[in-house]
Design a protein around this motif. Sequence first.
Motif, PDB file in Angstrom:
ATOM      1  N   PRO A 147      42.332  55.718  68.147  1.00  0.00           N
ATOM      2  CA  PRO A 147      42.064  55.186  69.491  1.00  0.00           C
ATOM      3  C   PRO A 147      40.705  55.616  70.045  1.00  0.00           C
ATOM      4  N   GLU A 148      40.214  56.751  69.601  1.00  0.00           N
ATOM      5  CA  GLU A 148      38.940  57.255  70.104  1.00  0.00           C
ATOM      6  C   GLU A 148      37.731  56.498  69.549  1.00  0.00           C
ATOM      7  N   ASN A 149      37.862  55.900  68.370  1.00  0.00           N
ATOM      8  CA  ASN A 149      36.691  55.241  67.770  1.00  0.00           C
ATOM      9  C   ASN A 149      36.905  53.766  67.429  1.00  0.00           C
ATOM     10  N   VAL A 150      38.033  53.195  67.796  1.00  0.00           N
ATOM     11  CA  VAL A 150      38.324  51.798  67.462  1.00  0.00           C
ATOM     12  C   VAL A 150      37.376  50.867  68.221  1.00  0.00           C
ATOM     13  N   LYS A 151      36.942  49.801  67.540  1.00  0.00           N
ATOM     14  CA  LYS A 151      36.060  48.799  68.134  1.00  0.00           C
ATOM     15  C   LYS A 151      36.597  47.405  67.802  1.00  0.00           C
ATOM     16  N   LEU A 152      36.186  46.432  68.606  1.00  0.00           N
ATOM     17  CA  LEU A 152      36.515  45.046  68.287  1.00  0.00           C
ATOM     18  C   LEU A 152      35.985  44.711  66.904  1.00  0.00           C
ATOM     19  N   LYS A 153      36.708  43.917  66.173  1.00  0.00           N
ATOM     20  CA  LYS A 153      36.381  43.443  64.825  1.00  0.00           C
ATOM     21  C   LYS A 153      36.593  44.486  63.735  1.00  0.00           C
ATOM     22  N   ASP A 154      37.051  45.702  64.091  1.00  0.00           N
ATOM     23  CA  ASP A 154      37.401  46.691  63.068  1.00  0.00           C
ATOM     24  C   ASP A 154      38.585  46.196  62.264  1.00  0.00           C
ATOM     25  N   TRP A 155      38.622  46.575  60.998  1.00  0.00           N
ATOM     26  CA  TRP A 155      39.787  46.344  60.151  1.00  0.00           C
ATOM     27  C   TRP A 155      40.655  47.587  60.219  1.00  0.00           C
ATOM     28  N   ILE A 156      41.957  47.406  60.416  1.00  0.00           N
ATOM     29  CA  ILE A 156      42.908  48.513  60.372  1.00  0.00           C
ATOM     30  C   ILE A 156      44.100  48.084  59.531  1.00  0.00           C
ATOM     31  N   SER A 157      44.924  49.060  59.174  1.00  0.00           N
ATOM     32  CA  SER A 157      46.175  48.778  58.467  1.00  0.00           C
ATOM     33  C   SER A 157      47.333  49.061  59.404  1.00  0.00           C
ATOM     34  N   VAL A 158      48.273  48.112  59.452  1.00  0.00           N
ATOM     35  CA  VAL A 158      49.495  48.277  60.236  1.00  0.00           C
ATOM     36  C   VAL A 158      50.639  48.006  59.270  1.00  0.00           C
ATOM     37  N   GLY A 159      51.321  49.062  58.870  1.00  0.00           N
ATOM     38  CA  GLY A 159      52.326  48.904  57.826  1.00  0.00           C
ATOM     39  C   GLY A 159      51.650  48.400  56.558  1.00  0.00           C
ATOM     40  N   MET A 160      52.131  47.291  56.037  1.00  0.00           N
ATOM     41  CA  MET A 160      51.569  46.701  54.814  1.00  0.00           C
ATOM     42  C   MET A 160      50.519  45.621  55.127  1.00  0.00           C
ATOM     43  N   ASN A 161      50.148  45.487  56.389  1.00  0.00           N
ATOM     44  CA  ASN A 161      49.246  44.419  56.806  1.00  0.00           C
ATOM     45  C   ASN A 161      47.835  44.920  57.072  1.00  0.00           C
ATOM     46  N   ASP A 162      46.841  44.203  56.537  1.00  0.00           N
ATOM     47  CA  ASP A 162      45.456  44.395  56.948  1.00  0.00           C
ATOM     48  C   ASP A 162      45.260  43.542  58.185  1.00  0.00           C
ATOM     49  N   ALA A 163      44.575  44.080  59.185  1.00  0.00           N
ATOM     50  CA  ALA A 163      44.450  43.390  60.467  1.00  0.00           C
ATOM     51  C   ALA A 163      43.071  43.602  61.059  1.00  0.00           C
ATOM     52  N   VAL A 164      42.683  42.677  61.946  1.00  0.00           N
ATOM     53  CA  VAL A 164      41.409  42.753  62.660  1.00  0.00           C
ATOM     54  C   VAL A 164      41.705  43.008  64.139  1.00  0.00           C
ATOM     55  N   VAL A 165      40.990  43.967  64.713  1.00  0.00           N
ATOM     56  CA  VAL A 165      41.155  44.296  66.128  1.00  0.00           C
ATOM     57  C   VAL A 165      40.503  43.208  66.972  1.00  0.00           C
ATOM     58  N   CYS A 166      41.270  42.635  67.900  1.00  0.00           N
ATOM     59  CA  CYS A 166      40.738  41.557  68.737  1.00  0.00           C
ATOM     60  C   CYS A 166      40.758  41.872  70.230  1.00  0.00           C
ATOM     61  N   HIS A 167      41.423  42.942  70.647  1.00  0.00           N
ATOM     62  CA  HIS A 167      41.420  43.339  72.066  1.00  0.00           C
ATOM     63  C   HIS A 167      41.792  44.817  72.155  1.00  0.00           C
ATOM     64  N   ILE A 168      41.109  45.526  73.039  1.00  0.00           N
ATOM     65  CA  ILE A 168      41.405  46.936  73.297  1.00  0.00           C
ATOM     66  C   ILE A 168      41.836  47.042  74.753  1.00  0.00           C
ATOM     67  N   TYR A 169      43.029  47.509  74.965  1.00  0.00           N
ATOM     68  CA  TYR A 169      43.560  47.645  76.322  1.00  0.00           C
ATOM     69  C   TYR A 169      42.961  48.901  76.965  1.00  0.00           C
ATOM     70  N   LYS A 170      42.065  48.709  77.919  1.00  0.00           N
ATOM     71  CA  LYS A 170      41.382  49.837  78.564  1.00  0.00           C
ATOM     72  C   LYS A 170      42.333  50.678  79.413  1.00  0.00           C
ATOM     73  N   ASN A 171      43.342  50.066  80.009  1.00  0.00           N
ATOM     74  CA  ASN A 171      44.266  50.788  80.883  1.00  0.00           C
ATOM     75  C   ASN A 171      45.451  51.391  80.133  1.00  0.00           C
ATOM     76  N   GLU A 172      45.509  51.157  78.812  1.00  0.00           N
ATOM     77  CA  GLU A 172      46.601  51.702  78.004  1.00  0.00           C
ATOM     78  C   GLU A 172      46.011  52.316  76.740  1.00  0.00           C
ATOM     79  N   PRO A 173      45.512  53.539  76.837  1.00  0.00           N
ATOM     80  CA  PRO A 173      44.874  54.178  75.681  1.00  0.00           C
ATOM     81  C   PRO A 173      45.778  54.161  74.447  1.00  0.00           C
ATOM     82  N   GLY A 174      45.188  53.813  73.315  1.00  0.00           N
ATOM     83  CA  GLY A 174      45.933  53.778  72.063  1.00  0.00           C
ATOM     84  C   GLY A 174      46.631  52.467  71.791  1.00  0.00           C
ATOM     85  N   LYS A 175      46.504  51.497  72.708  1.00  0.00           N
ATOM     86  CA  LYS A 175      47.135  50.186  72.506  1.00  0.00           C
ATOM     87  C   LYS A 175      46.048  49.138  72.326  1.00  0.00           C
ATOM     88  N   ILE A 176      46.210  48.317  71.285  1.00  0.00           N
ATOM     89  CA  ILE A 176      45.253  47.258  70.982  1.00  0.00           C
ATOM     90  C   ILE A 176      46.000  45.996  70.563  1.00  0.00           C
TER      91      ILE A 176
END
Length: 89
Positions: free
Chosen positions: A6-35
Amino acid sequence: MSEITPENVKLKDWISVGMNDAVVCHIYKNEPGKIEIVYLDRKNKAINEDVHYKDGKWTFVYDGPNGGYADNSSRLGEFVSILRAGRWR
């Protein structure tokens, strides 16, 4: 490659969620750690869904299917294009 947290995540970053590769498309500013991410389901459909950082990993906020069809959203078009191009390009 360093871990995306959560401290270094940016839009368009690739992350893994379970078995899924995913692209970050929104960062919730009022809910730290939620994207919001887009990922491909088993039928190759782009899905957008919320995830949060819990116990050192990204996990879906809700159990069971809860996302929308990102292919149908103009707001997500840029992120779906990145997703469909592939992680290692």
